[in-house]
Every structure is written in structure tokens, then in C-alpha cells.
Design an enzyme around this catalytic site. Structure first.
Site, PDB file in Angstrom:
ATOM      1  N   ASP A   1       0.807  -1.214   0.000  1.00  0.00           N
ATOM      2  CA  ASP A   1       0.000   0.000   0.000  1.00  0.00           C
ATOM      3  C   ASP A   1       0.842   1.267   0.000  1.00  0.00           C
ATOM      4  O   ASP A   1       1.466   1.604   1.004  1.00  0.00           O
ATOM      5  CB  ASP A   1      -0.908  -0.036   1.237  1.00  0.00           C
ATOM      6  CG  ASP A   1      -1.814   1.171   1.305  1.00  0.00           C
ATOM      7  OD1 ASP A   1      -2.038   1.792   0.250  1.00  0.00           O
ATOM      8  OD2 ASP A   1      -2.283   1.494   2.397  1.00  0.00           O
TER       9      ASP A   1
ATOM     10  N   ASP B   1      -1.906   5.273  -6.034  1.00  0.00           N
ATOM     11  CA  ASP B   1      -2.216   4.408  -4.885  1.00  0.00           C
ATOM     12  C   ASP B   1      -2.328   2.936  -5.286  1.00  0.00           C
ATOM     13  O   ASP B   1      -3.282   2.538  -5.952  1.00  0.00           O
ATOM     14  CB  ASP B   1      -3.522   4.899  -4.255  1.00  0.00           C
ATOM     15  CG  ASP B   1      -3.873   4.139  -2.989  1.00  0.00           C
ATOM     16  OD1 ASP B   1      -3.084   3.272  -2.565  1.00  0.00           O
ATOM     17  OD2 ASP B   1      -4.944   4.408  -2.424  1.00  0.00           O
TER      18      ASP B   1
END
Ligand SMILES: *[C@@H]1O[C@H](CO)[C@@H](O)[C@H](O)[C@H]1NC(C)=O
Ligand SMILES: *[C@@H]1O[C@H](CO)[C@@H](O)[C@H](O)[C@H]1NC(C)=O
Length: 392
Positions: free
Chosen positions: A89, A278
Site C-alpha cells: 500500500d 495508490d
């Protein structure tokens, strides 16, 4: 003579290391298939209200929603290594995994046991992180963390501080992954813990202070190799040559300026919108006034129950154009039209309205962007680089 030189080279290897990632079915798509998604969405919203978590007005942190994560990686912690699967992440900066003392962690199989590793050191400081789908909390520990699966090439990072979760909300445990590996800057790390990859850079374990993400488009295939992360370098095997570096507008998330998307630009900011890249988000998110226009242009229709757009699987709209810095990029619609196995030619269109309420980025560039362009996240140089992904 030659041999000595070789040995010397081997001795100093700072390295570039390529480690595979797996593509799995996201919690959201699994629950959609089982007809359970709308209930889950309701439960989640009720819980957020219950806990008075105002997603829009609090900390100025994006509250990541791991229901959508599809790309995961193997790590091990300790000596001998205890294996875990984690979400990779770029919009958070902590590593945590479930601990053996966690009583609420019934859904997790692997749990970290600090009594079974010879390299473990206690830290004991407490931590807690609120996500959109639940709360995780516990204590910090220190041990050797290895990126990659046991028995494969691994990036070995000694003396890494990580979270041992002693309590995790059930909703969060629905995720395929056991824990989360945050790859962003220390400035957004809870407890100001040095993130594992920054720790590797500080210990000179990598040739360059950046990593390159290549996400492969695999259709509905599951638990299969789904890409590669190259730590310490570019990825010449899976990506074309670098198109451009873009300076970050904030070294927290990987946040930068996007001048326009489609034929739309930010009327309020002359430099464009703030946007993040992201690896934990499956869609392109932005202000609904713009995503609705882009959807209209593509022939996609918003469904307010599912909070997403749907489109005919056979539709073939033109690519979406994005301008960043001096370059124009194109996202092909095959990255945006996602088959959710519903039949009847119903596909999802991977763009979604998100609200940023003034702070933080207006747009999030997730999988459709990263599958089209390899992203090189430069922690040292505070910039991000793009190159065309092979096969995109
Ligand atoms: C990653 O871990 C899972 C679960 O332990 C395992 O099935 C898989 O084979 C591992 N991946 C690699 C590349 O070893
Ligand atoms: C864009 O081009 C201008 C003029 O050539 C240059 O000064 C600037 O550094 C470039 N911006 C980026 C982000 O490369």
C-alpha cells in the site's frame, strides 16, 4: 585477480531486487458475487457513524478502504521466518500483522509468535489505526523483515519496527491479506515508526531509494502471479523506458499535480488538482462533477446503491487522457472496464466519485493507471516516474 573483484562486488551488494506480487479477488468483488456487498456496505457505514468517525473532517489522513485491494505480496518476519501475506500500500506507511496474543483474530491463520524468533526485540509502544473497514491496534516489536516468499529471492531488512496487532475488527479480517505493508513516507506513519522500506534505504540495502510497481492485467484469474515490484531500481523487463519524473507536491502519500483529465481541468487551481498514485485502490477516484462527465462520455451509468459506475462489457470508448507535468498519458478502456463475473454483459467501470473536502488529494489514481503505466515511487528524490507497462 578477477575472482577477487567479483567477491568484492558480491560483498558490497546494495541491490535491485524483483519480487513477485499475487493477484487475488478483492473482498468487494467476492461479496458482490455472493450478493452480500450491499449489506456489508450498510454495516460499514453504520459502524463509521457509530464510532463518530467523520471520514471527511478528521485527521487529514486518507482512511484507506482495503475492501478493494487485489494485489498482495508475501513477506516473512523473524528468524526462522514466519510467513504472512500483506496488502502492498503506497498510501500508508506502517507494517502490521496479527499477533498470536490477538483474541479477536479468529479469521487469521498465520499469527506472529515472538517467542519463536531469535532476532526479535521488544519495543512495547502501543499503536492503533482506523481504516474505513475497521480498527486495528496492538504493540510495536522489532525483528528482521523479509520482502518476498521464503525460499525465493528476498529483500532482508534487519531491525525493522512493525505492529503486532492484538485486536482487529472483524470487517477488516474479511480481507484476503493478513496484514498491511505501507510503502509511503514516514511523515504519515502512525507513532512515527520508520517504515520498513525507509529502514532498508537507511541501511544502504538498495541501489536507489525508489521502487517500481508493475501490475499485470489478468482478467478474472485468481491467486496467480499478478506483477512485480522492483525494489531499488527501474523494471526493464516489464516496463518501457522512463517517460518523465514528476516532483511530488507533498512527500506524505505519493502526491503530485495533475493538470487535466479527459477535457476537464481544475477551475479552482491554476496548477491543477492534487492527485495520489495508490497501489491499494482498484479505481480512479475524483470529484463526482467530473467523474459523471467522464462516465457520460464513456457510456457508463452510476449506480448509487453500489456507489460505482456500470458499463456494457463490450463497449469500446476512447482512452482517457491525463496530463501530468509536460506529458500526456492515455489510459486504455481495457484498464477501466472490469468484468465482475455478473454475466449479462454487465461490467464495472473503474472510476468512482470520492470526496476530499478541501484537504488532501482531489483524485486517486489506482489500478487502471498503474496497470497502464509502471510507477516508480522515489522516496529519496521525492518524485514519481512513469513508463509504459508492457502489454498495456
Ligand atoms: C505466498 O504465500 C502463500 C500462502 O502461504 C503461498 O500459497 C504462496 O505460494 C506464496 N507465494 C510464493 C511465491 O511462494
Ligand atoms: C516542463 O518543461 C519546462 C520547460 O521545458 C521545464 O522547465 C520543466 O522543468 C518541465 N517540467 C517537468 C515536470 O519536467
Amino acid at each position: 585477480m578477477k575472482l577477487i573483484v567479483l567477491l568484492a562486488l558480491v560483498g558490497i551488494t546494495a541491490a535491485v531486487m524483483q519480487i513477485g506480487v499475487m493477484k487475488v479477488k478483492s473482498t468487494r468483488h467476492r461479496l458482490m458475487e455472493q450478493g452480500l456487498w450491499l449489506q456489508h456496505l450498510k454495516d460499514k457505514e453504520a459502524k463509521l457513524l457509530d464510532n463518530k468517525i467523520n471520514v471527511l473532517a478528521t485527521v487529514g489522513q486518507i482512511i484507506t478502504d482495503y475492501d478493494d485491494s487485489e494485489y498482495v505480496g508475501n513477506i516473512t518476519i523473524g528468524t526462522p521466518g514466519q510467513p504472512f501475506i500483506v496488502n502492498l500500500d503506497t498510501s500508508s506507511a506502517n507494517l502490521w500483522i496479527p499477533d498470536i496474543t490477538c483474541k479477536s483474530c479468529a479469521n487469521y491463520k498465520p499469527k506472529f509468535d515472538s517467542t519463536k524468533t531469535s532476532t526479535y526485540q521488544t519495543n512495547g509502544q502501543s499503536w492503533s489505526i482506523q481504516y474505513a473497514n475497521g480498527l486495528a491496534k496492538g504493540v510495536l516489536g522489532v525483528d528482521t523483515v523479509r520482502f518476498g516468499a521464503d525460499g525465493t529471492q528476498q529483500l532482508v531488512i534487519p531491525k525493522t519496527t512493525f505492529g503486532q496487532a492484538t485486536s482487529v475488527d472483524t470487517n477488516l479480517q474479511q480481507n484476503f491479506a493478513d496484514g498491511i505493508l505501507g510503502l509511503a513516507f514516514q511523515s504519515i506513519a502512525v507513532d512515527n515508526v520508520v517504515p520498513p522500506l525507509i529502514n532498508a534505504i537507511n541501511q544502504n540495502l538498495l541501489d536507489n531509494p525508489y521502487f517500481t510497481v508493475y501490475f499485470q492485467e489478468k482478467g478474472p484469474a485468481l491467486n496467480v502471479p499478478g506483477g512485480v515490484i522492483t525494489y531499488g531500481g527501474m523494471d526493464n523487463q516489464n516496463c518501457g523506458s522512463l517517460i518523465a519524473w514528476q516532483p511530488l507536491s507533498s512527500a506524505t502519500y505519493f502526491q503530485f499535480k495533475m493538470a487535466s483529465i479527459g477535457s476537464y481541468s481544475n477551475v479552482k487551481g491554476s496548477n491543477g488538482w492534487d492527485v495520489i498514485s495508490d497501489t491499494g485502490t482498484s479505481f480512479i477516484g475524483g470529484p463526482q462533477s467530473i467523474t459523471d462527465l467522464l462516465a457520460y462520455g464513456a457510456g457508463a451509468i452510476y449506480d448509487s446503491d453500489y456507489q460505482t459506475y456500470f458499463i456494457d462489457c463490450k463497449a469500446n470508448p476512447s482512452p482517457i487522457t491525463i496530463v501530468i507535468g509536460n506529458n500526456t498519458y492515455q489510459i486504455n478502456q481495457k484498464q477501466l472496464i472490469v468484468d465482475v463475473d455478473w454475466g449479462n454483459n454487465i461490467c464495472e467501470w473503474a472510476m468512482r466519485p470520492i470526496t476530499s473536502s478541501g484537504f488532501g488529494p482531489a483524485w486517486t489514481l489506482g489500478y487502471p493507471w498503474i496497470r497502464q503505466y509502471c510507477n516508480t515511487y522515489d522516496l529519496g528524490g521525492k518524485r514519481i516516474g512513469f513508463s509504459l507497462a508492457n502489454g498495456a
